[in-house]
Design a protein around this motif. Structure first.
Motif, PDB file in Angstrom:
ATOM      1  N   ALA A 180       7.253  10.285   4.483  1.00 44.96           N
ATOM      2  CA  ALA A 180       6.081  10.327   3.613  1.00 44.96           C
ATOM      3  C   ALA A 180       5.198   9.101   3.818  1.00 44.96           C
ATOM      4  O   ALA A 180       3.963   9.210   3.889  1.00 44.96           O
ATOM      5  CB  ALA A 180       6.509  10.427   2.149  1.00 44.96           C
ATOM      6  N   VAL A 181       5.809   7.943   3.939  1.00 41.87           N
ATOM      7  CA  VAL A 181       5.038   6.698   4.071  1.00 41.87           C
ATOM      8  C   VAL A 181       4.212   6.696   5.343  1.00 41.87           C
ATOM      9  O   VAL A 181       3.022   6.342   5.329  1.00 41.87           O
ATOM     10  CB  VAL A 181       5.986   5.481   4.033  1.00 41.87           C
ATOM     11  CG1 VAL A 181       5.290   4.231   4.555  1.00 41.87           C
ATOM     12  CG2 VAL A 181       6.486   5.248   2.615  1.00 41.87           C
ATOM     13  N   ARG A 205       3.045   9.065   6.974  1.00 36.79           N
ATOM     14  CA  ARG A 205       1.983  10.079   6.977  1.00 36.79           C
ATOM     15  C   ARG A 205       0.869   9.726   5.991  1.00 36.79           C
ATOM     16  O   ARG A 205      -0.158  10.415   5.942  1.00 36.79           O
ATOM     17  CB  ARG A 205       2.559  11.451   6.625  1.00 36.79           C
ATOM     18  CG  ARG A 205       3.430  12.060   7.722  1.00 36.79           C
ATOM     19  CD  ARG A 205       3.750  13.524   7.414  1.00 36.79           C
ATOM     20  NE  ARG A 205       4.532  14.135   8.461  1.00 36.79           N
ATOM     21  CZ  ARG A 205       5.859  14.241   8.447  1.00 36.79           C
ATOM     22  NH1 ARG A 205       6.534  13.790   7.403  1.00 36.79           N
ATOM     23  NH2 ARG A 205       6.513  14.806   9.446  1.00 36.79           N
ATOM     24  N   ASP A 206       1.079   8.679   5.211  1.00 36.73           N
ATOM     25  CA  ASP A 206       0.082   8.256   4.225  1.00 36.73           C
ATOM     26  C   ASP A 206      -1.190   7.819   4.957  1.00 36.73           C
ATOM     27  O   ASP A 206      -1.136   6.955   5.843  1.00 36.73           O
ATOM     28  CB  ASP A 206       0.656   7.094   3.414  1.00 36.73           C
ATOM     29  CG  ASP A 206      -0.256   6.659   2.286  1.00 36.73           C
ATOM     30  OD1 ASP A 206      -1.426   6.335   2.554  1.00 36.73           O
ATOM     31  OD2 ASP A 206       0.202   6.615   1.127  1.00 36.73           O
ATOM     32  N   PRO A 207      -2.345   8.382   4.603  1.00 37.66           N
ATOM     33  CA  PRO A 207      -3.598   8.048   5.312  1.00 37.66           C
ATOM     34  C   PRO A 207      -3.906   6.555   5.321  1.00 37.66           C
ATOM     35  O   PRO A 207      -4.393   6.031   6.328  1.00 37.66           O
ATOM     36  CB  PRO A 207      -4.656   8.835   4.537  1.00 37.66           C
ATOM     37  CG  PRO A 207      -3.919   9.977   3.932  1.00 37.66           C
ATOM     38  CD  PRO A 207      -2.559   9.439   3.591  1.00 37.66           C
ATOM     39  N   GLU A 208      -3.632   5.843   4.219  1.00 41.15           N
ATOM     40  CA  GLU A 208      -3.925   4.411   4.188  1.00 41.15           C
ATOM     41  C   GLU A 208      -3.004   3.642   5.128  1.00 41.15           C
ATOM     42  O   GLU A 208      -3.419   2.673   5.770  1.00 41.15           O
ATOM     43  CB  GLU A 208      -3.804   3.865   2.763  1.00 41.15           C
ATOM     44  CG  GLU A 208      -4.302   2.438   2.649  1.00 41.15           C
ATOM     45  CD  GLU A 208      -4.388   1.934   1.222  1.00 41.15           C
ATOM     46  OE1 GLU A 208      -4.858   0.798   1.034  1.00 41.15           O
ATOM     47  OE2 GLU A 208      -3.978   2.671   0.295  1.00 41.15           O
ATOM     48  N   VAL A 209      -1.756   4.072   5.240  1.00 37.66           N
ATOM     49  CA  VAL A 209      -0.835   3.437   6.180  1.00 37.66           C
ATOM     50  C   VAL A 209      -1.280   3.693   7.606  1.00 37.66           C
ATOM     51  O   VAL A 209      -1.293   2.780   8.446  1.00 37.66           O
ATOM     52  CB  VAL A 209       0.608   3.943   5.956  1.00 37.66           C
ATOM     53  CG1 VAL A 209       1.541   3.396   7.030  1.00 37.66           C
ATOM     54  CG2 VAL A 209       1.105   3.555   4.567  1.00 37.66           C
ATOM     55  N   ILE A 219       0.805  -1.222   0.000  1.00 33.61           N
ATOM     56  CA  ILE A 219       0.000   0.000   0.000  1.00 33.61           C
ATOM     57  C   ILE A 219       0.838   1.272   0.000  1.00 33.61           C
ATOM     58  O   ILE A 219       0.290   2.362  -0.196  1.00 33.61           O
ATOM     59  CB  ILE A 219      -0.983   0.022   1.195  1.00 33.61           C
ATOM     60  CG1 ILE A 219      -0.227   0.006   2.535  1.00 33.61           C
ATOM     61  CG2 ILE A 219      -1.957  -1.151   1.109  1.00 33.61           C
ATOM     62  CD1 ILE A 219      -1.131   0.228   3.756  1.00 33.61           C
ATOM     63  N   ALA A 220       2.152   1.153   0.205  1.00 33.81           N
ATOM     64  CA  ALA A 220       3.013   2.340   0.171  1.00 33.81           C
ATOM     65  C   ALA A 220       4.458   1.900  -0.002  1.00 33.81           C
ATOM     66  O   ALA A 220       4.852   0.816   0.428  1.00 33.81           O
ATOM     67  CB  ALA A 220       2.865   3.164   1.451  1.00 33.81           C
ATOM     68  N   ASP A 221       5.260   2.767  -0.624  1.00 34.46           N
ATOM     69  CA  ASP A 221       6.670   2.477  -0.855  1.00 34.46           C
ATOM     70  C   ASP A 221       7.366   3.808  -1.083  1.00 34.46           C
ATOM     71  O   ASP A 221       7.107   4.499  -2.062  1.00 34.46           O
ATOM     72  CB  ASP A 221       6.832   1.565  -2.073  1.00 34.46           C
ATOM     73  CG  ASP A 221       8.291   1.175  -2.341  1.00 34.46           C
ATOM     74  OD1 ASP A 221       9.183   1.647  -1.619  1.00 34.46           O
ATOM     75  OD2 ASP A 221       8.514   0.383  -3.277  1.00 34.46           O
ATOM     76  N   GLY A 222       8.240   4.200  -0.141  1.00 31.69           N
ATOM     77  CA  GLY A 222       8.921   5.477  -0.290  1.00 31.69           C
ATOM     78  C   GLY A 222       9.703   5.847   0.956  1.00 31.69           C
ATOM     79  O   GLY A 222      10.021   4.990   1.787  1.00 31.69           O
TER      80      GLY A 222
END
Length: 237
Positions: free
Chosen positions: A220-221, A223-227, A213-216
């Motif tokens: 940033a990762v 703070r990602d809402p899905e994470v 669902i995230a890679d970075g």
């Protein structure tokens, strides 16, 4: 170096890894995180050859290893540790490295073994009985040493910091940073502690319900809402 393309692993009706695409280069130190049951260890098992993917592709140094047996993947340069240390019973620390190295390379290189023992702080424990005479931190170091003895170009580290107290964890993190620089090895590491993984890894990949669902970059990762939702227990979107 390592490339996963739409990789899936299913166990009956359960999809443990769901169409994951991920690249790890020789210069990378990548943290693999996610809630319990997200599929992290299953992904490691698929990469190292312990389980067979249901679909998708795995390539290493540009060649498919999807049907390559586990011992041959080790000889191609994929080393891994396990979450629960697995010393070989009735063997000394040095003998553990010899067996691991023979499995991973087909031969024994005593110079490499001595170098790895010294690097992991196990040189003075080399003739100790591995299963009964090592503390937890030393058992974790032995897991890393066994993998390093095979001269890998990629290390899969499965929660090597889990269970360590603060001082031991800090020392181990320092060793992992030195390892990457000294042995020129790419690292993919599973870790639950967000603070630890942020300090150790310039890049983080997040699994949830088997999906990437995230890679970075860590800032940033995380703070990602899905994470954030995945870690706070919200329903999978």
């Amino acid at each position: 170096m390592l490339e996963l393309d739409n990789l899936s692993v299913r166990f009956g009706g359960l999809t443990a890894v769901n169409t994951v695409s991920l690249k790890v280069g020789s210069e990378d130190v990548v943290g693999l995180v996610g809630p319990n049951g997200a599929g992290k260890t299953t992904l490691f098992n698929a990469i190292s050859g312990l389980v067979r993917p249901s679909s998708g592709a795995i390539s290493f140094h540009g060649k498919s290893i999807l049907r390559t047996p586990m011992h041959q993947r080790a000889r191609l340069g994929i080393g891994r540790t396990f979450q629960i240390p697995q010393p070989m019973h009735e063997l000394t620390v040095r003998e553990n490295l010899i067996v691991a190295q023979r499995f991973g390379t087909g031969k024994v290189n005593e110079r490499r073994i001595d170098e790895v023992l010294d690097f992991t702080g196990l040189a003075d424990k080399a003739e100790r009985h591995a299963a009964t005479e090592l503390a937890l931190t030393e058992l974790k170091a032995l897991e890393v040493a066994k993998a390093l003895a095979t001269n890998p170009s990629l290390l899969l580290l499965d929660e090597v910091l889990a269970g360590l107290e603060t001082h031991g964890k800090r020392r181990f993190m320092g060793m992992l940073k030195d390892l990457h620089a000294r042995f020129k090895v790419g690292i993919l590491i599973i870790e639950h502690d967000i603070e630890t993984i942020s300090a150790l890894c310039p890049r983080v990949a997040v699994l949830n319900f088997g999906q990437l669902i995230a890679d970075g970059a860590p800032d940033a990762v995380f703070r990602d809402p899905e994470v954030v939702r995945s870690y706070t227990g919200a329903a999978h979107a």
